[in-house]
Design a protein around this motif. Structure first.
Motif, mmCIF file in Angstrom:
data_model
loop_
_atom_site.group_PDB
_atom_site.id
_atom_site.type_symbol
_atom_site.label_atom_id
_atom_site.label_comp_id
_atom_site.label_asym_id
_atom_site.label_seq_id
_atom_site.Cartn_x
_atom_site.Cartn_y
_atom_site.Cartn_z
ATOM 1 N N LYS A 1 23.961 21.159 12.345
ATOM 2 C CA LYS A 1 24.865 22.349 12.690
ATOM 3 C C LYS A 1 24.482 22.925 14.059
ATOM 4 O O LYS A 1 25.318 23.259 15.065
ATOM 5 C CB LYS A 1 24.841 23.357 11.559
ATOM 6 N N GLU A 2 23.257 23.021 14.180
ATOM 7 C CA GLU A 2 22.643 23.310 15.487
ATOM 8 C C GLU A 2 22.321 22.464 16.447
ATOM 9 O O GLU A 2 21.662 21.485 16.156
ATOM 10 C CB GLU A 2 21.351 24.532 15.175
ATOM 11 N N ARG A 3 23.269 22.401 17.581
ATOM 12 C CA ARG A 3 23.112 21.243 18.426
ATOM 13 C C ARG A 3 22.064 21.363 19.331
ATOM 14 O O ARG A 3 21.897 22.182 20.231
ATOM 15 C CB ARG A 3 24.470 21.004 18.997
ATOM 16 N N LYS A 4 20.983 20.569 19.337
ATOM 17 C CA LYS A 4 19.761 20.485 20.160
ATOM 18 C C LYS A 4 19.384 19.350 20.296
ATOM 19 O O LYS A 4 19.573 18.110 19.610
ATOM 20 C CB LYS A 4 18.322 20.761 19.371
ATOM 21 N N GLN A 5 19.339 18.903 21.905
ATOM 22 C CA GLN A 5 19.152 17.437 22.233
ATOM 23 C C GLN A 5 18.073 17.439 23.461
ATOM 24 O O GLN A 5 17.799 18.531 24.075
ATOM 25 C CB GLN A 5 20.277 16.664 22.780
#
Length: 513
Positions: free
Chosen positions: A220-224
């Motif tokens: 759900k939380e977009r971290k890249q």
């Protein structure tokens, strides 16, 4: 490449098993084999020398059994030590313990008598004791084992995460394993980009364990991570038919009698980052220093009051609508003139707007105006400045940089670039990018002004804010990496030396397309 917490990784595993139908035993086999092959590649000649694998009862221990089995099948001299009761293993970990035994390999219980030999006799020690689900401090015998590993003469390699280190933003306990390198499974954990937790990972290598793509998309939380291929794929391309106006008209506001060099550094960095036309606006008392900037910079001296921009200066005086992007803050100070100007810029600049340094000081009182803007403003705080924006301590910013950045970006309707090791870019929608370039050479005065200039240059390329900002941060760090790699050390260099490495930084990105 996605970055996750331990909870998010477990949710992805559950999706792979419950929805996609993958067997947990297969996932564990994939994980252990990938880790073992990474170890073999990394350790090289260690195969003929003594290796120890330390195993706990959870899934990390199950991975450890696979690692030990694969290494021994390849002829490695491996001793396997259990730190949990043999009957405590469950599920896939129990299955792989049994497979290990049925394959003809043995293990022994860990005891204090092994401590001396582990400290001195083993070339490689694999930490597969505890994974991402651990909370709080280590208990015995894991605490004793961690102390032994931290004193060992051999190389310590952790599987997924060093035992005791939290996977998220929890505080690091007093005793954890200090790894020389960590083989992370599928996705890096966010603690690898938090201080002081990052110190305990050592070098990090990420290995693919075969999770289906659908599981990765469930986060759900977009971290890249922002990697070279991301920069190469998003850096704007230039037409051979372009003219200077196509590359943007930028306005840079800042400087003061006591800090005239800040706007000069930002201006030069902006020119070396692709700006077509750049105007620097500064108090007239800073004219001598700014005049030493590259001759391509157009000058706009402003009314001065005691060495700072006068409160009488108005945005209308700056022909603000003639510019494609505006940056303000470097060396500007916190006088009344700066306060008035920041409010006017928020209200009247329609395009990309960037605030750095002292301009950030006035934003908490302008939060409603920021929330009403159609385009988010880009903010570039260091941890101390971020603490003021978020209303917390600097210590809390450092510990909770992911969650606090997300909360603050949403509350201010801003893109927040939280500077520091692995600079973090957060958009108002909660998406986050972790930078992967840079070194300790950036820990000196002036490098933030240079980043502001690079970022203004990127914003002038008329691309979306997130890739423009992320590329600016990446190139800033890459220039510092090239400087240290080729000519300087992190001790003996000036901030301005980084600017001269922007051309090779751009070249290396463009050539990798």
């Amino acid at each position: 490449m996605q970055v996750v917490t331990g909870e998010e990784m477990r949710a992805m595993d559950r999706y792979a098993m419950d929805d996609a139908g993958m067997k947990e035993e297969l996932l564990m086999e994939n994980a252990g084999r990938a880790a073992a092959h990474a170890l073999m590649k990394k350790a090289g000649p260690a195969s003929g020398q003594k290796t120890a694998v330390l195993i706990g009862k959870g899934n990390n221990g199950g991975d450890g059994f696979v690692v030990s089995r694969v290494l021994q099948e390849q002829g490695w001299n491996v001793k396997t030590f259990l730190l949990s009761d043999a009957d405590a293993f469950q599920g896939a970990a129990s299955y792989h313990k049994g497979l290990y035994e049925r394959s003809g390999f043995t293990w022994k219980y860990w005891s204090g008598s092994e401590s001396g030999r582990l400290r001195t006799e083993y070339v490689l020690i694999v930490d597969a004791m505890l994974g991402t689900g651990v909370k709080g401090g280590l208990r015995e015998p894991f605490r004793q084992a961690a102390d032994v590993l931290n004193e060992a003469e051999g190389t310590v390699a952790a599987v997924d995460i060093p035992s005791g280190v939290p996977s998220g933003e929890d505080p690091v306990p007093e005793t954890v394993v200090q790894a020389d390198f960590t083989i992370t499974l599928q996705c890096p954990k966010i603690s690898a980009y938090l201080q002081p937790a990052a110190h305990f990972f050592g070098e990090v290598e990420v290995v693919d364990i075969g999770l289906p793509g659908a599981a990765l998309k469930k986060q759900k939380e977009r971290k890249q991570l922002w990697l070279r291929q991301d920069a190469a794929g998003t850096l704007s391309k230039r037409s051979t038919a372009a003219h200077k106006g196509d590359h943007g008209r930028g306005l840079l506001i800042g400087g003061s009698a006591v800090m005239p060099g800040a706007i000069r550094m930002a201006a030069e960095a902006c020119l070396y980052s692709g700006a077509g036309l750049l105007t620097a606006a500064y108090p007239s008392s800073a004219v001598a220093a700014v005049a030493a900037a590259p001759p391509e910079v157009m000058m706009m001296p402003l009314q001065d009051e005691n060495g700072y921009i006068s409160p009488e200066v108005r945005v209308d005086d700056l022909s603000i609508h003639a510019y494609d992007a505006v940056a303000a803050g470097p060396g500007m100070g916190r006088g009344k003139g700066a306060k008035v100007l920041v409010k006017q810029l928020i209200d009247q600049v329609d395009g990309p707007l960037l605030f750095d340094a002292d301009a950030l000081y006035f934003l908490p009182e302008n939060i409603k105006a920021l929330q009403q803007r159609r385009q988010p403003v880009v903010l570039t705080p260091h941890p101390g400045e971020m603490a003021r924006l978020a209303g917390v301590s600097t210590k809390e910013v450092i510990q909770k940089r992911f969650s606090l950045s997300r909360e603050t970006a949403a509350r201010y309707n801003c893109c927040i670039v939280l500077k520091g090791p692995n600079t973090l870019v957060t958009m108002p929608d909660g998406s986050q990018v972790v930078n992967t370039t840079g070194n300790e050479a950036l820990a000196r005065g002036g490098t933030g002004d240079i980043l502001t200039g690079i970022m203004l240059g990127m914003l002038l390329a008329k691309q979306k804010i997130q890739p423009a900002v992320s590329n600016a941060v990446y190139l800033h760090g890459l220039a510092a990496d090239l400087a240290v790699e080729h000519d300087f050390t992190s001790y003996a260099m000036a901030s301005t030396d980084i600017i001269s490495y922007l051309p090779p930084a751009f070249r290396s990105i463009i050539s990798s397309r």
